[in-house]
Scaffold this motif. Sequence first.
Motif, PDB file in Angstrom:
ATOM      1  N   ASN A 165       0.800  -1.227   0.000  1.00  0.00           N
ATOM      2  CA  ASN A 165       0.000   0.000   0.000  1.00  0.00           C
ATOM      3  C   ASN A 165       0.833   1.277   0.000  1.00  0.00           C
ATOM      4  OD1 ASN A 165      -2.540  -1.402   0.106  1.00  0.00           O
ATOM      5  ND2 ASN A 165      -2.078  -1.887   2.239  1.00  0.00           N
ATOM      6  N   ASN A 166       2.147   1.131  -0.191  1.00  0.00           N
ATOM      7  CA  ASN A 166       3.068   2.281  -0.192  1.00  0.00           C
ATOM      8  C   ASN A 166       2.964   3.107   1.083  1.00  0.00           C
ATOM      9  OD1 ASN A 166       4.299   1.853  -2.766  1.00  0.00           O
ATOM     10  ND2 ASN A 166       2.379   2.540  -3.708  1.00  0.00           N
ATOM     11  N   ASN A 167       2.792   2.441   2.213  1.00  0.00           N
ATOM     12  CA  ASN A 167       2.760   3.111   3.512  1.00  0.00           C
ATOM     13  C   ASN A 167       4.123   3.017   4.178  1.00  0.00           C
ATOM     14  OD1 ASN A 167       0.009   3.650   3.264  1.00  0.00           O
ATOM     15  ND2 ASN A 167      -0.591   1.765   4.297  1.00  0.00           N
ATOM     16  N   LEU A 168       4.393   3.949   5.071  1.00  0.00           N
ATOM     17  CA  LEU A 168       5.636   3.905   5.831  1.00  0.00           C
ATOM     18  C   LEU A 168       5.621   2.724   6.790  1.00  0.00           C
ATOM     19  CD1 LEU A 168       6.093   7.689   6.711  1.00  0.00           C
ATOM     20  CD2 LEU A 168       7.321   6.364   4.976  1.00  0.00           C
ATOM     21  N   GLN A 169       6.792   2.178   7.036  1.00  0.00           N
ATOM     22  CA  GLN A 169       6.924   1.083   7.999  1.00  0.00           C
ATOM     23  C   GLN A 169       6.927   1.647   9.411  1.00  0.00           C
ATOM     24  OE1 GLN A 169       6.830  -2.123   7.325  1.00  0.00           O
ATOM     25  NE2 GLN A 169       6.970  -1.959   5.100  1.00  0.00           N
ATOM     26  N   ARG A 170       6.472   0.844  10.350  1.00  0.00           N
ATOM     27  CA  ARG A 170       6.515   1.234  11.767  1.00  0.00           C
ATOM     28  C   ARG A 170       7.960   1.372  12.213  1.00  0.00           C
ATOM     29  NH1 ARG A 170       2.261  -2.120  15.248  1.00  0.00           N
ATOM     30  NH2 ARG A 170       2.885  -0.497  16.673  1.00  0.00           N
ATOM     31  N   LYS A 171       8.210   2.341  13.059  1.00  0.00           N
ATOM     32  CA  LYS A 171       9.552   2.523  13.609  1.00  0.00           C
ATOM     33  C   LYS A 171       9.769   1.681  14.858  1.00  0.00           C
ATOM     34  CE  LYS A 171       9.947   7.029  11.640  1.00  0.00           C
ATOM     35  NZ  LYS A 171      10.871   7.983  11.311  1.00  0.00           N
ATOM     36  N   ASP A 172       8.676   1.293  15.508  1.00  0.00           N
ATOM     37  CA  ASP A 172       8.773   0.543  16.760  1.00  0.00           C
ATOM     38  C   ASP A 172       8.696  -0.970  16.512  1.00  0.00           C
ATOM     39  OD1 ASP A 172       6.088   0.669  15.982  1.00  0.00           O
ATOM     40  OD2 ASP A 172       5.362   0.543  18.043  1.00  0.00           O
ATOM     41  N   GLN A 173       9.630  -1.460  15.722  1.00  0.00           N
ATOM     42  CA  GLN A 173       9.671  -2.883  15.422  1.00  0.00           C
ATOM     43  C   GLN A 173      10.261  -3.645  16.602  1.00  0.00           C
ATOM     44  OE1 GLN A 173      11.688  -3.287  11.637  1.00  0.00           O
ATOM     45  NE2 GLN A 173      10.287  -1.864  10.646  1.00  0.00           N
TER      46      GLN A 173
END
Length: 184
Positions: A165-173
Motif C-alpha cells: 500500500n506504499n505506507n511507511l513502515q513502523r519505527k517501533d519494530q
Amino acid sequence: MSLTPSNMLPLGTIAPNFELMDAVTKNMIPLQDVRGKHGTVVMFICNHCPFVKHVNEELVRICNDYRVTGFGFVAISSNDAEKYPQDGPDLMWKNAREEGYPFPYLHDATQEIAKAYDAACTPDFYLYDEDLKLVYRGQLDNSRPGNGIPVNGRDLRESMDNILNNNLQRKDQKPSIGCNIKWK
C-alpha cells in the motif's frame, strides 16, 4: 527454552547474497530465485525449536496469502547439525513435508549466511523490499509458547501490507524471541 532476541540489523541494509542447498529438492537455491516482485521474506528457523513449532502453521498461511501478491519466501536453518542432528538436512526435508512448507527450506551448513544476516534466534524474520533493502526485522507477532496470545503474524503481515500500500513502515519494530542459533 532459551529466550534469545533478534539482533535487529539496521533498516536499509541490503540483503546478503546466498546460494544454499534446499533440503527438500537438494538443489542449490540462490537469493535471486526466491526474490519476490514486491519483497522477500527471509526466515531463520529450525526443526526442534518450540518457538518455531509454535508458529509453523502461520508461516505456511502467510506464505500462501502473500506469495500471490508478489512476495518471495525462504527459510534457512543454520544450526550446527553435528551437535543438533534433528536440524540436519534429512530431518529438515521430513519437517518441511510434514508442515507443508510452500517455501524452500535451505541448509546453511557453514553458518556463514546466518552470520551475514546477523541472525541470533529461531525464528528470526527479515523483510526486504523490491530493491532488497531491509524494511522490517523482528517478531512475527506477540504470541509465544504458553502466553495465550493467538498466533496471527500481525507484525510481519502489517509490514508486507505497508509495502503493498506504499505506507511507511513502523519505527517501533520488536525483536523476535526464540531459541538461540546453535553455533559451531
